[in-house]
Every structure is written in C-alpha cells, then in structure tokens.
Scaffold this motif. Structure first.
Motif, PDB file in Angstrom:
ATOM      1  N   ILE A  54       0.848  -1.201   0.000  1.00 32.05           N
ATOM      2  CA  ILE A  54       0.000   0.000   0.000  1.00 32.05           C
ATOM      3  C   ILE A  54       0.881   1.249   0.000  1.00 32.05           C
ATOM      4  N   ASP A  55       1.894   1.254   0.844  1.00 29.45           N
ATOM      5  CA  ASP A  55       2.803   2.394   0.928  1.00 29.45           C
ATOM      6  C   ASP A  55       3.550   2.606  -0.394  1.00 29.45           C
ATOM      7  N   ALA A  56       3.978   1.518  -1.019  1.00 28.22           N
ATOM      8  CA  ALA A  56       4.685   1.617  -2.296  1.00 28.22           C
ATOM      9  C   ALA A  56       3.770   2.197  -3.377  1.00 28.22           C
ATOM     10  N   MET A  57       2.523   1.756  -3.396  1.00 28.09           N
ATOM     11  CA  MET A  57       1.577   2.296  -4.376  1.00 28.09           C
ATOM     12  C   MET A  57       1.324   3.780  -4.122  1.00 28.09           C
ATOM     13  N   GLU A  58       1.267   4.168  -2.854  1.00 28.70           N
ATOM     14  CA  GLU A  58       1.078   5.584  -2.510  1.00 28.70           C
ATOM     15  C   GLU A  58       2.256   6.413  -3.018  1.00 28.70           C
ATOM     16  N   ASP A  59       3.462   5.884  -2.873  1.00 26.44           N
ATOM     17  CA  ASP A  59       4.650   6.583  -3.373  1.00 26.44           C
ATOM     18  C   ASP A  59       4.578   6.782  -4.888  1.00 26.44           C
ATOM     19  N   VAL A  60       4.146   5.748  -5.592  1.00 26.51           N
ATOM     20  CA  VAL A  60       4.021   5.849  -7.050  1.00 26.51           C
ATOM     21  C   VAL A  60       2.959   6.872  -7.419  1.00 26.51           C
ATOM     22  N   LEU A  61       1.829   6.851  -6.724  1.00 30.38           N
ATOM     23  CA  LEU A  61       0.768   7.822  -6.992  1.00 30.38           C
ATOM     24  C   LEU A  61       1.267   9.244  -6.757  1.00 30.38           C
ATOM     25  N   ASP A  62       2.010   9.452  -5.679  1.00 33.83           N
ATOM     26  CA  ASP A  62       2.567  10.775  -5.408  1.00 33.83           C
ATOM     27  C   ASP A  62       3.535  11.206  -6.502  1.00 33.83           C
ATOM     28  N   THR A  63       4.351  10.273  -6.961  1.00 36.95           N
ATOM     29  CA  THR A  63       5.302  10.578  -8.022  1.00 36.95           C
ATOM     30  C   THR A  63       4.579  10.949  -9.308  1.00 36.95           C
ATOM     31  N   LEU A  64       3.530  10.220  -9.622  1.00 37.12           N
ATOM     32  CA  LEU A  64       2.746  10.550 -10.814  1.00 37.12           C
ATOM     33  C   LEU A  64       2.136  11.945 -10.690  1.00 37.12           C
ATOM     34  N   ASP A  65       1.555  12.227  -9.530  1.00 39.55           N
ATOM     35  CA  ASP A  65       0.874  13.508  -9.340  1.00 39.55           C
ATOM     36  C   ASP A  65       1.842  14.690  -9.357  1.00 39.55           C
ATOM     37  N   THR A  66       2.893  14.585  -8.581  1.00 36.88           N
ATOM     38  CA  THR A  66       3.789  15.726  -8.421  1.00 36.88           C
ATOM     39  C   THR A  66       4.963  15.696  -9.386  1.00 36.88           C
ATOM     40  N   GLY A  67       5.104  14.610 -10.088  1.00 34.63           N
ATOM     41  CA  GLY A  67       6.237  14.493 -11.000  1.00 34.63           C
ATOM     42  C   GLY A  67       5.805  14.422 -12.434  1.00 34.63           C
ATOM     43  N   ALA A  68       5.505  13.222 -12.864  1.00 30.96           N
ATOM     44  CA  ALA A  68       5.266  12.957 -14.285  1.00 30.96           C
ATOM     45  C   ALA A  68       4.131  13.788 -14.862  1.00 30.96           C
ATOM     46  N   LEU A  69       2.969  13.720 -14.285  1.00 32.80           N
ATOM     47  CA  LEU A  69       1.817  14.417 -14.871  1.00 32.80           C
ATOM     48  C   LEU A  69       2.009  15.931 -14.838  1.00 32.80           C
ATOM     49  N   GLU A  70       2.549  16.432 -13.753  1.00 30.44           N
ATOM     50  CA  GLU A  70       2.769  17.875 -13.628  1.00 30.44           C
ATOM     51  C   GLU A  70       3.800  18.354 -14.639  1.00 30.44           C
ATOM     52  N   GLU A  71       4.905  17.643 -14.741  1.00 33.59           N
ATOM     53  CA  GLU A  71       5.973  18.041 -15.661  1.00 33.59           C
ATOM     54  C   GLU A  71       5.522  17.993 -17.123  1.00 33.59           C
ATOM     55  N   ILE A  72       4.802  16.943 -17.479  1.00 33.18           N
ATOM     56  CA  ILE A  72       4.326  16.825 -18.859  1.00 33.18           C
ATOM     57  C   ILE A  72       3.332  17.943 -19.168  1.00 33.18           C
ATOM     58  N   SER A  73       2.466  18.260 -18.219  1.00 31.56           N
ATOM     59  CA  SER A  73       1.498  19.330 -18.439  1.00 31.56           C
ATOM     60  C   SER A  73       2.190  20.669 -18.668  1.00 31.56           C
ATOM     61  N   GLU A  74       3.287  20.887 -17.978  1.00 27.97           N
ATOM     62  CA  GLU A  74       4.032  22.126 -18.163  1.00 27.97           C
ATOM     63  C   GLU A  74       4.731  22.177 -19.520  1.00 27.97           C
ATOM     64  N   ALA A  75       5.051  21.012 -20.063  1.00 27.32           N
ATOM     65  CA  ALA A  75       5.715  20.978 -21.371  1.00 27.32           C
ATOM     66  C   ALA A  75       4.729  21.386 -22.439  1.00 27.32           C
TER      67      ALA A  75
END
Length: 75
Positions: A54-75
């Motif tokens: 559960i904790d590992a999935m939460e980490d991935v979700l956080d990374t997607l939210d604050t990392g990948a999706l945010e960065e791509i949207s800014e591009a």
C-alpha cells in the motif's frame, strides 16, 4: 513544440491518468483487504507486507501527481 508532439504528449497524459486511476483502485482494494483482516493478522508478516505494498503504491501515486503528470502538463 509542434502539433503532432503536443498530441502525443496529450495521449501520454491520458494513459498516465488511466494508469493512476487503476493503481489507486488496486491500492483501495488492498487497504480494504488489510482492514478486513483480524487485528492479529494485520500485525503479522502478511499484514506488514500488505501495508508495505500500500505504501509503495502511494509513493508511485505521489510521483505521478507531483512528477510525471505535472511536468508533462508544463511541457
């Protein structure tokens, strides 16, 4: 960035958002399964492994939210 690359990025964002939703659903199911275990099993090795997942999935979700999706949207 040209139109074709913007379209490709938009498609990637859609795929990542779908993956995020699916991962969140699996996380919710695992949390529910853990909560439905008797307390003695929640504190066992099995319960700890479930919590670690559960904790590992939460980490991935956080990374997607604050990392990948945010960065791509800014591009």
């Amino acid at each position: 960035m040209n139109k074709a690359r913007r379209k490709e990025l938009a498609e990637i964002v859609e795929l990542l958002e779908e993956a995020r939703e699916r991962l969140e659903a699996v996380q919710d199911e695992e949390e529910e399964a853990l909560e439905n275990l008797p307390e003695s099993l929640q504190a066992s090795e099995r319960g700890e492994a479930m919590q670690a997942a559960i904790d590992a999935m939460e980490d991935v979700l956080d990374t997607l939210d604050t990392g990948a999706l945010e960065e791509i949207s800014e591009a």
